[in-house]
Design an enzyme around this catalytic site. Sequence first.
Site, PDB file in Angstrom:
ATOM      1  N   ILE A 245      45.269  54.787  23.461  1.00 32.13           N
ATOM      2  CA  ILE A 245      46.033  53.967  22.519  1.00 32.13           C
ATOM      3  C   ILE A 245      46.023  52.497  22.888  1.00 32.13           C
ATOM      4  O   ILE A 245      46.639  51.684  22.205  1.00 32.13           O
ATOM      5  CB  ILE A 245      47.492  54.456  22.417  1.00 32.13           C
ATOM      6  CG1 ILE A 245      48.127  54.514  23.802  1.00 32.13           C
ATOM      7  CG2 ILE A 245      47.563  55.809  21.747  1.00 32.13           C
ATOM      8  CD1 ILE A 245      49.583  54.957  23.778  1.00 32.13           C
ATOM      9  N   GLY A 246      45.323  52.140  23.964  1.00 30.35           N
ATOM     10  CA  GLY A 246      45.251  50.729  24.326  1.00 30.35           C
ATOM     11  C   GLY A 246      44.314  50.513  25.493  1.00 30.35           C
ATOM     12  O   GLY A 246      44.009  51.436  26.245  1.00 30.35           O
ATOM     13  N   GLY A 248      42.633  47.078  28.185  1.00 33.13           N
ATOM     14  CA  GLY A 248      42.672  45.675  28.545  1.00 33.13           C
ATOM     15  C   GLY A 248      41.762  45.393  29.716  1.00 33.13           C
ATOM     16  O   GLY A 248      40.927  46.226  30.089  1.00 33.13           O
ATOM     17  N   GLY A 249      41.935  44.242  30.318  1.00 35.34           N
ATOM     18  CA  GLY A 249      41.038  43.842  31.381  1.00 35.34           C
ATOM     19  C   GLY A 249      41.125  44.707  32.619  1.00 35.34           C
ATOM     20  O   GLY A 249      40.154  44.833  33.363  1.00 35.34           O
ATOM     21  N   MET A 250      42.288  45.294  32.868  1.00 34.01           N
ATOM     22  CA  MET A 250      42.471  46.037  34.104  1.00 34.01           C
ATOM     23  C   MET A 250      42.401  47.546  33.912  1.00 34.01           C
ATOM     24  O   MET A 250      42.095  48.282  34.848  1.00 34.01           O
ATOM     25  CB  MET A 250      43.816  45.658  34.730  1.00 34.01           C
ATOM     26  CG  MET A 250      43.852  45.822  36.233  1.00 34.01           C
ATOM     27  SD  MET A 250      45.273  44.994  36.970  1.00 34.01           S
ATOM     28  CE  MET A 250      46.651  45.779  36.163  1.00 34.01           C
ATOM     29  N   GLY A 251      42.674  48.044  32.739  1.00 30.86           N
ATOM     30  CA  GLY A 251      42.682  49.489  32.565  1.00 30.86           C
ATOM     31  C   GLY A 251      42.897  49.924  31.139  1.00 30.86           C
ATOM     32  O   GLY A 251      42.682  49.166  30.191  1.00 30.86           O
ATOM     33  N   VAL A 253      45.434  52.613  28.456  1.00 25.75           N
ATOM     34  CA  VAL A 253      46.673  53.353  28.255  1.00 25.75           C
ATOM     35  C   VAL A 253      46.375  54.542  27.349  1.00 25.75           C
ATOM     36  O   VAL A 253      45.747  54.391  26.298  1.00 25.75           O
ATOM     37  CB  VAL A 253      47.777  52.477  27.623  1.00 25.75           C
ATOM     38  CG1 VAL A 253      49.006  53.314  27.315  1.00 25.75           C
ATOM     39  CG2 VAL A 253      48.155  51.353  28.559  1.00 25.75           C
ATOM     40  N   LYS A 268      48.998  54.868  32.194  1.00 33.33           N
ATOM     41  CA  LYS A 268      48.196  53.660  32.363  1.00 33.33           C
ATOM     42  C   LYS A 268      47.225  53.891  33.519  1.00 33.33           C
ATOM     43  O   LYS A 268      47.638  54.210  34.639  1.00 33.33           O
ATOM     44  CB  LYS A 268      49.097  52.461  32.659  1.00 33.33           C
ATOM     45  CG  LYS A 268      48.377  51.120  32.660  1.00 33.33           C
ATOM     46  CD  LYS A 268      49.394  49.984  32.778  1.00 33.33           C
ATOM     47  CE  LYS A 268      48.718  48.627  32.706  1.00 33.33           C
ATOM     48  NZ  LYS A 268      49.682  47.515  32.768  1.00 33.33           N
ATOM     49  N   ASP A 368      55.476  37.022  32.443  1.00 27.71           N
ATOM     50  CA  ASP A 368      54.616  37.251  31.267  1.00 27.71           C
ATOM     51  C   ASP A 368      55.443  37.751  30.088  1.00 27.71           C
ATOM     52  O   ASP A 368      55.046  38.659  29.364  1.00 27.71           O
ATOM     53  CB  ASP A 368      53.515  38.253  31.608  1.00 27.71           C
ATOM     54  CG  ASP A 368      52.329  38.157  30.635  1.00 27.71           C
ATOM     55  OD1 ASP A 368      52.188  37.099  29.986  1.00 27.71           O
ATOM     56  OD2 ASP A 368      51.558  39.129  30.519  1.00 27.71           O
TER      57      ASP A 368
END
Length: 540
Positions: A245-246, A248-251, A253, A268, A368
């Site tokens: 479902i998601g 990004g740069g690091m991993g 989800v 995650k 953040d």
Amino acid sequence: MNENNFPTRTISSAVSLNRPSTPTNTPCKENVGLIQGAETFCPETNALLKKRLQASTLIFTIGTILFYVRGFFTQDQPLNFQLVLLVVLLVSLAILYSSACLSMRALRTLEGVVFSSLAFLLGIKYSTVIWNAAALGNEAIALTNINHLGFAFFAMIVVYGLFIPNTWKRTFVVVLSLAMFPIMSFAFIYSHYEIVRHTETWSLTLFFVFFGMVISVYGSHIMHTLRQEAKKAREIGQYRLKEKIGSGGMGEVWKAQHRMLVRPAAIKLIRQEVIQKEDDSAQTALRRFEREAKATSRLQCPHTIQIYDFGQTQDNSFYYVMEYLEGLDLDTLVAKFGPISPARTVHLLKQVCLSLAEAHFRGMVHRDIKPANIYTCQMGLQYDFVKVLDFGLVKQRSWKEEENGKPELKLTKMGVVTGTPAFIAPEMILQNNEIDRRADIYALGCVAYWLLTGLFVFAKESAMATLLAHLNDEPIPPSEVAGQEIPPALDEIVMSCLSKKPQDRPSSAMDVYRSFCSCSLGEDIWNEESAARWWVKYTK
């Protein structure tokens, strides 16, 4: 650093966007097994079997219709049992394509009806032709149809083994039962008609049938093994991965489900390519990931995302398990529905303040805070319940820092600005070592500005121009750019949060919370009833 639209630096928490708070249709409940590997309790097997049966039954139905119609134009008149078979297939097809929740037992029953009906059709069709040809002394037609019968059952047995999900033992039982149709037919004809007693023809036909059984059983075993391996690959501890479902740069989800409790969760995962890097960035990513999990798990505020578990898989992937949220982030909320009312803005941000207040009390600075990291969701019977997440950039002062006055560990590289340009405090841009909780308060002011106006505080052409604006430009009050009336008290709170100097801002999140509580909003009201009405109206 991302430019222009300034997307999220890391992946967001798990959510289901715009899900209805009270579903209009009751979904088919999944059967959850208490015994691992038990076929009856595997929802994945149910779904796969239903899909395969739908396709095979549809093909068989079309073939039977064509076969039945063909009889009217040839010498082979359609038989009554063919009409019965067609009715059986049509009924099975209607059941399979209906919205009814079919248990594994019901699906296996339909599987038996479909394949046994087809076997019966093939057996009767070819056996009748062979019997009649043998009785009339037509050796060529009889032997040709014997070969056809053997090949037809060979094809059906192989298709069953490779197409229908099964264990090899069950496949063996089923294909052996199917093979009894041609074997019994061969035995009866062989014993009654001497004209068809050709060893070569019979041996070749029986070889086709038994060879098909071997292919079917072995193929079923291979397919079952691959499915089990794929299933294990999608399991982490007691959780089974459902869908991504998601990312990004690091991993990534994933939405997941606890195997025993049927509780939805979000997992995650840190990417393998990040772990395998041999430079400092890999260690930094791992430490940041671990820090995020540990920092978040210490927080007990109900408005902070809850962490269930943290660990490492057998293939050395790091993960943590968090609660699964049904709702949408504030970035999506404004992008989809436009700026929200001052009263709702206050209602949401008061909850954010409570989450930040606890984090600040424990010595953490989020660093953040932005709309994409704040979710409004439904929790039980509460609507517009806020969750703050993604503590990947959290900065915490350890006991060594308190004792020595120096940072124990620095996870951000020199010369690299962390955070999101549209919501970053000036002191973070300057990489000031004295970054404290007031950096989060500045970001909170940027979030309030976004909710009230649908605009960034500084909307520039590039990330660098945005950073410079945060350092040098004075923001325009939200009341002057919003398409709605902003109460002066709320306007003042937002502008105080956006002060360039940290000492000019509210000193703590609780100070902002108290300011929101005492803020006069006039006739603008947002309460539980208002939230419930909004969610029922807009999340259907």
